[in-house]
Structure formats: C-alpha cells, structure tokens
Enzyme design. Structure first.
Site, short mmCIF file in Angstrom:
data_model
loop_
_atom_site.label_atom_id
_atom_site.label_comp_id
_atom_site.label_asym_id
_atom_site.label_seq_id
_atom_site.Cartn_x
_atom_site.Cartn_y
_atom_site.Cartn_z
N TYR A 186 -4.91 -2.41 -1.38
CA TYR A 186 -4.12 -3.58 -1.03
C TYR A 186 -4.37 -3.96 0.43
CZ TYR A 186 0.06 -6.54 -0.60
OH TYR A 186 0.93 -7.59 -0.39
N MET A 197 9.11 -13.05 -4.76
CA MET A 197 10.22 -13.03 -3.81
C MET A 197 10.02 -13.99 -2.64
SD MET A 197 11.90 -10.02 -1.52
CE MET A 197 10.61 -10.07 -0.32
N VAL A 198 8.91 -13.90 -1.95
CA VAL A 198 8.70 -14.75 -0.77
C VAL A 198 8.57 -16.22 -1.18
CG1 VAL A 198 7.20 -15.24 1.19
CG2 VAL A 198 7.67 -12.88 0.56
N HIS A 213 9.40 -1.80 -3.78
CA HIS A 213 9.09 -1.26 -2.47
C HIS A 213 10.24 -0.36 -2.01
CE1 HIS A 213 6.35 -4.78 -2.49
NE2 HIS A 213 5.56 -3.92 -1.87
N SER A 218 0.41 -8.32 5.13
CA SER A 218 1.27 -7.15 5.01
C SER A 218 1.06 -6.20 6.17
CB SER A 218 0.96 -6.43 3.70
OG SER A 218 1.61 -5.18 3.64
N SER A 219 2.12 -5.51 6.55
CA SER A 219 2.01 -4.54 7.64
C SER A 219 1.19 -3.32 7.24
CB SER A 219 3.40 -4.11 8.11
OG SER A 219 4.11 -3.51 7.05
N CYS A 220 0.83 -3.19 5.97
CA CYS A 220 -0.02 -2.07 5.56
C CYS A 220 -1.43 -2.22 6.14
CB CYS A 220 -0.08 -1.95 4.04
SG CYS A 220 -1.03 -3.24 3.23
N GLY A 273 2.30 -18.27 -5.68
CA GLY A 273 3.25 -17.16 -5.85
C GLY A 273 4.70 -17.62 -5.80
N LYS A 316 19.19 2.72 -5.49
CA LYS A 316 19.66 4.09 -5.68
C LYS A 316 21.05 4.29 -5.09
CE LYS A 316 15.15 6.16 -6.15
NZ LYS A 316 14.14 7.07 -5.67
N LYS A 350 -5.90 -7.46 2.11
CA LYS A 350 -5.14 -8.24 3.09
C LYS A 350 -5.90 -8.39 4.41
CE LYS A 350 -1.63 -9.35 0.63
NZ LYS A 350 -1.38 -10.77 0.34
N LEU A 361 0.02 -15.18 3.78
CA LEU A 361 0.99 -14.10 3.93
C LEU A 361 0.27 -12.77 3.76
CD1 LEU A 361 4.12 -13.73 4.27
CD2 LEU A 361 4.07 -13.10 1.87
#
Length: 188
Positions: free
Chosen positions: A129, A8-9, A173, A100-102, A4, A181, A133, A98
């Site tokens: 997702y 971003m990461v 996200h 995710s907090s989800c 990946g 915005k 994870k 890596l």
C-alpha cells in the site's frame, strides 16, 4: 470529481456543508472503473471536471494488508497511474491526491515531514500500500514539475477516522477498531 465517493473520506467531502456550492460528480465503480484507463479518459472527456479529488483505493487495516499485499500494491498503483495520466492527458488543471502516513519510514521521528519519505525502510505489514501511495505522490510531483499550470498536489493525512468509517472486525484501521472494542466492552 470525487473518486471513492462511497468511502469514508469521499463521503465526508460530499457531505460537507460547503459541498452545496459545487456540482460534485461521484460515480459508482459501474460508471467509472479506475482500473480501466479508457473508462477514465472517456468519463473525464464527457464530464470535464474542474478539479479531481482522488480518495478511491483498496484500503484496510494491518491484517487486510498482510493477507493481500499484491492487491493493495497493484490495484492502488493502477488506479493512481490511470486517474493521474488520464487527468494530465485531458488537461485537468487541479488534482488533489489523497495519500497515507504509511509512506513514511517505519522508524521516523515525530513530527513527520515530507522530506523523510524514501529515507528508510517501510513498515513491512503495509509495504505494498505504501509503495503505491509513494508512487502516485511522486507522479503528482513529476506532472506538476513538467507543467506548473497543472496543480497536482498530495495530501498526507494520518490515522483518519470518523463518520462513515469501517468498524469491521477484520478490515478496520486501528482507531475505529479500538473504538468498537471499547464500545462493545462497555455494552456487554
């Protein structure tokens, strides 16, 4: 090996000042397709990485997760299983996954702690997702418990944002969406 590396990461790891002290492999999908087990096994065999940092995945905001739950579950799970099992088979000693907090139940109290994972209902909007994870996190734990010379660990960051983030109206996200915005409102 950083999977990946165009995300971003991954890009931030590769661009970090200390990364110059290492030979970093960050192949494009055309050279390393994480949905193809044999491709991964051959890549690891040919390149013999000392450590794998797995940051690749199908990612997106709430709407992308709602629209594509099958893709988010199946492809993230397949990538995780493939890279982890190939790494174990090829005796890669160090692996950072890596996550995710989800993964935490939707009504978890703050602060979050790892012992809360699998103790309640997941957020339905990104359940696919989250399940992927959770599964790859558990696979890391199982591999390490079966052979403690294999240091397979998971990092669970929360609400990442920053350089190289996705500011798309349709797939970002929450934090980058809010930043965009506010920026656009101020500009206009």
């Amino acid at each position: 090996l950083v999977t990946g590396g165009s995300g971003m990461v991954g890009r931030n790891i590769i661009d970090h000042n200390e990364s110059n002290n290492y030979k970093i492999l960050s192949p494009k999908i055309s050279n390393l397709n994480l949905l193809n087990y044999k491709n991964i096994e051959n890549f690891i065999s040919d390149n013999r990485p000392d450590i794998i940092i797995h940051t690749a995945g199908v990612v997106g905001g709430i709407q992308a997760n709602i629209d594509n739950p099958t893709k988010f579950l199946v492809e993230n799970l397949q990538m995780g299983i493939n890279i982890l099992t190939a790494s174990k088979k090829m005796n890669v000693k160090n692996f950072i996954n890596l996550s995710s907090s989800c993964m935490y139940p939707r009504n978890s109290n703050i602060p979050l702690s790892e012992d809360k994972i699998l103790t309640g209902e997941l957020e339905p909007t990104n359940e696919g997702y989250a399940l992927a994870k959770i599964s790859t996190t558990k696979l890391c734990e199982y591999i390490n418990s079966e052979d403690n010379s294999l240091l397979y660990k998971t990092i669970i960051p929360c609400n990442l944002y920053g350089k190289y983030d996705n500011f798309s109206n349709n797939s970002s996200h929450m934090i980058p969406a809010v930043i965009k915005k506010i920026y656009e409102a101020k500009k206009n």
